[in-house]
Scaffold this active site. Sequence first.
Site, PDB file in Angstrom:
ATOM      1  N   GLY A 160     -33.541   3.621  32.752  1.00 20.35           N
ATOM      2  CA  GLY A 160     -32.548   3.443  33.529  1.00 20.35           C
ATOM      3  C   GLY A 160     -31.016   4.033  33.103  1.00 20.35           C
ATOM      4  O   GLY A 160     -31.072   5.075  32.320  1.00 20.35           O
ATOM      5  N   CYS A 161     -30.113   3.547  33.793  1.00 20.26           N
ATOM      6  CA  CYS A 161     -29.031   4.318  33.718  1.00 20.26           C
ATOM      7  C   CYS A 161     -28.058   4.358  32.339  1.00 20.26           C
ATOM      8  O   CYS A 161     -27.516   4.989  32.108  1.00 20.26           O
ATOM      9  CB  CYS A 161     -27.872   3.537  34.673  1.00 20.26           C
ATOM     10  SG  CYS A 161     -28.297   4.062  36.438  1.00 20.26           S
ATOM     11  N   ASN A 162     -28.460   3.193  31.556  1.00 18.39           N
ATOM     12  CA  ASN A 162     -28.020   3.223  30.248  1.00 18.39           C
ATOM     13  C   ASN A 162     -28.770   4.200  29.175  1.00 18.39           C
ATOM     14  O   ASN A 162     -28.363   4.354  28.191  1.00 18.39           O
ATOM     15  CB  ASN A 162     -28.300   1.726  29.503  1.00 18.39           C
ATOM     16  CG  ASN A 162     -29.705   1.239  29.637  1.00 18.39           C
ATOM     17  OD1 ASN A 162     -30.144   0.592  30.611  1.00 18.39           O
ATOM     18  ND2 ASN A 162     -30.495   1.720  28.760  1.00 18.39           N
ATOM     19  N   ALA A 163     -30.069   4.785  29.635  1.00 14.54           N
ATOM     20  CA  ALA A 163     -30.741   5.463  28.635  1.00 14.54           C
ATOM     21  C   ALA A 163     -30.320   6.668  27.875  1.00 14.54           C
ATOM     22  O   ALA A 163     -30.918   7.232  27.237  1.00 14.54           O
ATOM     23  CB  ALA A 163     -31.976   5.833  29.471  1.00 14.54           C
ATOM     24  N   MET A 361     -24.621   1.481  31.209  1.00 16.18           N
ATOM     25  CA  MET A 361     -25.234   0.058  31.330  1.00 16.18           C
ATOM     26  C   MET A 361     -26.478   0.304  32.348  1.00 16.18           C
ATOM     27  O   MET A 361     -26.403   1.076  33.291  1.00 16.18           O
ATOM     28  CB  MET A 361     -24.138  -0.845  31.860  1.00 16.18           C
ATOM     29  CG  MET A 361     -23.429  -0.656  33.339  1.00 16.18           C
ATOM     30  SD  MET A 361     -22.075   0.735  33.097  1.00 16.18           S
ATOM     31  CE  MET A 361     -20.954  -0.084  32.135  1.00 16.18           C
TER      32      MET A 361
END
Length: 374
Positions: A160-163, A361
């Site tokens: 996801g976006c934190n990756a 995050m």
Amino acid sequence: MIGTSLPVRRDSISETADPENSPAREKPRILGVGTAVMPTSYSQQELLETFRIEDPRVRSVFLNSAIERRSLQLPPELPDGTRRQETQGELLSKHRGNGLEMGARALQECLKGIGADIDDVRYLTCVTSTGFLTPGFSALLIKELGLRTDTSRLDVVGMGCNAGLNGLNAVAGWSTAHPGELAVMVCSEACSAAYVFDGTMRTSVVNSLFGDGAAAVALTTGGDSTAQGPSLLKFSSHIIPEAAGAMRYDWDDDQGKFSFFLDRDVPYVVGANAETVIGRLLNGTGLGPRDIDHWVVHSGGKKVIDSVMVNLGLTRHDVRHTTDVLRDHGNLSSGSFLFSYERLMESGIVRPGEYGVLMTMGPGSTIETALLRY
């Protein structure tokens, strides 16, 4: 080849380190970034008109998102002007085609910006969450661009976006162990391949937020002492297990495809935990939040940015690059923070010796951070 090898200390950059006592040449340095988006861009109003959305609740979500435009590849248009529903197979094909094309352009722009060639790349990490394919983007980019066949590689899928920061941590670790070599990361997110249109508020929130984009970043450790770029001093993570289901990408039986879900409390959960992870990141460095000159926060959405800003005591000026990227591109998932970092570096305001924080995050729920010294 970028530079020559220099002896380095084998301390992990993920461990507590006093930045004043850690010579910059012994830490991985960010040499440059490159970005790419899809050529077709739409305003929020245009998207509402295209999909003939009249529900006032949905319209309010789109028009109050602090997003002006997003780059997307919309579904094929039907004779009556409406858009056809795409199958999961078509969406996966879009993920592969658009993700590979954008990723290749971002990587080429990154290498061009630092004066490097394809043959200089010795390590490649590819990050994505908008689809699944085997072989992954790392192997496909090596074939597409003609990278060396002995390039070490890693695919980070589904985080996801934190990756982006999870991937950057891996790249930094490889760079530390291979001084003088060039390591790169490519985050490629074809968010157009992850949409479901069913008129519900669940999907409408997601559909109002994400855009297509890719970003690449290049790192090296030691080697050419004349190379410029901030040092990556330290990483820190914080996972919130009780919020594991707050952000998820799961199968929708009714639609016959994957669908993303964002809990309405996500901004407040993230904000409430931001101070904890920043405290952990700065612990042992002799620094406090007020010593950070530059903040690069993931453009996760207006409420997420506001919540992080309030809980960390940041100003609108501190997060201006983040809000600008949200305005111009929406949420670009894992590569969003690199778009903001690129704007920061292009602003020309960064001075040697200043400190910066990168923050992302996403699902888990997770907050990832990194400490930089310019």
